[in-house]
Design an enzyme around this catalytic site. Structure first.
Site, PDB file in Angstrom:
ATOM      1  N   LYS B  65      35.793  42.973  48.863  1.00  0.00           N
ATOM      2  CA  LYS B  65      35.954  44.132  47.989  1.00  0.00           C
ATOM      3  C   LYS B  65      37.328  44.098  47.327  1.00  0.00           C
ATOM      4  O   LYS B  65      38.329  43.737  47.975  1.00  0.00           O
ATOM      5  CB  LYS B  65      35.794  45.416  48.811  1.00  0.00           C
ATOM      6  CG  LYS B  65      35.750  46.698  47.989  1.00  0.00           C
ATOM      7  CD  LYS B  65      35.528  47.910  48.893  1.00  0.00           C
ATOM      8  CE  LYS B  65      35.344  49.196  48.104  1.00  0.00           C
ATOM      9  NZ  LYS B  65      35.119  50.368  48.983  1.00  0.00           N
ATOM     10  N   SER B 140      31.134  52.995  47.613  1.00  0.00           N
ATOM     11  CA  SER B 140      31.884  52.323  46.576  1.00  0.00           C
ATOM     12  C   SER B 140      31.907  50.798  46.691  1.00  0.00           C
ATOM     13  O   SER B 140      32.252  50.125  45.737  1.00  0.00           O
ATOM     14  CB  SER B 140      33.328  52.841  46.575  1.00  0.00           C
ATOM     15  OG  SER B 140      34.004  52.462  47.751  1.00  0.00           O
ATOM     16  N   SER B 164      31.343  54.315  52.160  1.00  0.00           N
ATOM     17  CA  SER B 164      31.372  53.285  51.114  1.00  0.00           C
ATOM     18  C   SER B 164      30.922  51.892  51.543  1.00  0.00           C
ATOM     19  O   SER B 164      30.733  51.028  50.694  1.00  0.00           O
ATOM     20  CB  SER B 164      32.778  53.196  50.512  1.00  0.00           C
ATOM     21  OG  SER B 164      32.985  54.281  49.637  1.00  0.00           O
TER      22      SER B 164
END
Lengths: 102, 505
Positions: B65, B140, B164
């Site tokens: 990420k 996310s 997330s």
């Protein structure tokens, strides 16, 4: 959110005004467009009204387990000056360079 | 120094220009993908970083990420503010992955600074769901989950402040684990809500997630909130200390005869029918494997979402103060070129606060501004007691409720998400509706507990053979949409949720 309202504990979320949004944006150092001010005024009223459901929460003690995480204060290798400055938009003589103040 | 800066900007010029285009497309909500690095806009940077020659993860390709720092490789947090940011050091989790032999294959798309549940707030456009065309990948950590679902990486790291990791894992039909707060180092994770968030793995199977967890878990002197899980050895009869590896717990041959699963009824009510049906089918499967099932109600849970958002926004308003255009972020030249300002051509009028405010207007997207402002509001004089103090009360209450529930149950189960993946653009204009999607995931963050999302039985990505002919590798046609089942465990008892969930995936 001006000083009078801040002291009024009964200020209801529905009362959010464009001036409130601009005031908070000033505190947070974020410029907003007029459209953003209008949208946020409307949205903040809804969101803050939702947050007010917290009024029903009873006072609750939290007794977290405390752990000593301090270490000896010894000098360690850190970032070099060049590495620390690497992501700054502007630097001069090894310093961060900020805006000129009039 | 000026020349060094210019080199960085030149190297990323194409990307920076692309970001502007993508941002425009993303805001319209119609584009499926904004980038050209893969079919789903899962990756923001594809650059290989090789790990050690051998180790337990040798041969494993891991996507990261883009809010986890990679030395020398751009780390944008999905934000125009950090389009040129190149970390000078590796996050601890990156150091550990490399040492374990894993290779990093790129940096993945995400909601800007982790603020969103659909990856639509990314400055680089939304990520499309590989298992549900036209629908969001969740967020996310949407790029990480999509990269795994599409087979572009064997595993991925995400971060989870309010769901997330679990949300995109559920939406993409893969497995995602949010570890206990303090099990995995946050050193090098760009902070959003420090008291809530953690780094965790995403993979196609529970075993894959456990193998990555084995490599990254454990105390780190650079994150004072990390703990040795053996300090929390579980002495009660159902628990399991951290004796073997996490992967051993996830072998999928679990005997559930001694396991009690508590179904969180408050988090099942009100979910989409498709979600509820898949969830109930999964609980039936666990019952068939011998588990005892109880219904558990948590009185506090209805206040979780409001408490979570007050705390997360408050922490965000403080954390994101560092992006000021002096130490990081867009330069004043970038801003003045983009925006008409009240200053003269030299940009040297006004004071520092005005310069900060212009950089932050240009660099932050709307959701980030919304959260910074609401956090500032909730912490400001006269409102602190009304919002923040009550949110901390709710947080303590939620923790107590979970503790009580674990008196009876070994794991707690609920649907991960109350809905199936929305279509791209469907919800982006109504922030409160987006926040409500997080109702089932945020209680775990408030209580600092571990939780895992696995594909529900009969949905895309499920590894459970229900004995009928239903294919599990569906989702591209008219088959079922992805649905995740969430299992929550006691603090530092990742083993039990890995053991139970490995029966399903």
């Amino acid at each position: 959110m001006n000083d009078e309202q801040v002291n009024d504990e009964d200020a209801a979320a529905e009362d959010v005004t464009p001036a409130d949004v601009r005031h908070v944006a000033g505190l947070a150092r974020v410029d907003l467009t007029e459209e953003e001010v209008d949208r946020f005024t409307e949205q903040f009223a809804d969101i803050l009204e939702y947050f007010e459901t917290l009024d029903a929460v009873p006072e609750t003690d939290d007794d977290p387990e405390l752990v000593n995480v301090l270490r000896a204060d010894e000098v360690r290798e850190g970032l070099s000056q060049a590495e620390a400055l690497r992501n700054a938009p502007e630097t001069e003589d090894g310093y961060f360079k900020g805006p000129k103040v009039s | 120094m000026a020349s060094e800066r210019a080199e960085i900007e030149n190297a990323d010029e194409a990307d920076a220009d692309g970001a502007e285009t993508d941002k425009a497309n993303g805001a319209s909500g119609t584009g499926g993908t904004g980038g050209d690095l893969d079919d789903y806009n899962a990756f923001l940077t594809r650059e290989r970083i090789d790990g050690a020659a051998d180790g337990p993860l040798a041969g494993l390709d891991v996507a990261i990420k883009d809010n986890i720092s990679t030395a020398g490789v751009r780390t944008t947090c999905g934000s125009a503010m950090l389009v040129n940011y190149v970390p000078p050091y590796d996050a601890t989790v990156i150091t550990r992955l490399k040492k374990a032999g894993a290779a990093i294959v790129g940096k993945t798309n995400m909601d800007e600074f982790g603020m969103g549940g659909t990856t639509e707030t990314s400055a680089f456009g939304p990520t499309e769901n590989p298992r549900a065309p036209g629908r969001v990948a969740g967020g996310s950590s949407g790029g990480s989950a999509a990269a795994v679902a599409a087979g572009l990486a064997d595993a991925a790291l995400g971060s989870d402040t309010g769901g997330s990791i679990r949300n995109p894992a559920a939406f993409c039909g893969v497995v995602g684990l949010k570890p206990t707060y303090g099990l995995v180092s946050r050193h090098g994770l760009v902070a959003y809500g420090n008291s809530l968030e953690g780094v965790g793995p995403i993979a196609p199977t529970v075993e894959g997630v456990a193998e990555v967890l084995d490599a990254v878990a454990g105390p780190d002197e650079r994150d004072a909130t990390t703990r040795d899980p053996s300090d929390h050895g579980r002495e009660h009869e159902h628990g399991h200390g951290h004796e073997g590896s996490y992967a051993d717990s996830a072998a999928g041959d679990a005997d559930l005869e001694e396991t009690t699963i508590g179904v969180l009824s408050d988090l099942v009510e009100g979910t989409d029918d498709r979600v509820r049906e898949a969830f109930e089918g999964s609980i039936d499967a666990l019952r068939a494997e011998g588990a005892a099932v109880e219904v558990v109600s948590l009185e506090s849970v209805e206040h979780s979402l409001a408490a979570y958002y007050v705390i997360a926004m408050g922490e965000a308003s403080s954390n994101l103060a560092r992006f000021d255009g002096v130490r990081y972020g867009l330069g004043r030249d970038d801003v003045d070129a983009e925006n008409e300002t009240e200053t003269g051509p030299d940009g040297d009028d006004g004071d520092w606060n005005e310069a900060y405010a212009r950089v932050r207007e240009a660099g932050f997207g709307e959701e980030v501004k919304r959260r910074i402002l609401l956090g500032t509001y909730a912490l400001s004089a006269g409102y602190h007691d009304k919002y923040y103090a009550k949110a901390q009360d709710a947080r303590a209450w939620v923790k107590r409720d979970f503790d009580a529930a674990f008196e009876h149950a070994d794991v707690l189960a609920s649907p991960t998400m109350p809905v199936v993946p929305p279509e791209i653009g469907e919800r982006i204009d109504d922030p409160l509706q987006l926040y409500l999607m997080d109702a089932n995931t945020v209680p775990v963050n408030l209580a600092n507990l571990p939780a895992i999302s696995v594909p529900a039985v009969g949905t895309p990505g499920s590894g459970y053979d229900a004995g009928d002919d239903e294919s599990t590798d569906v989702g591209r046609g008219n088959g079922p949409l992805p649905v995740g089942v969430q299992f929550t465990g006691r603090a530092f008892d990742e083993e039990t949720i890995l053991r139970v969930s490995s029966v399903l995936a």
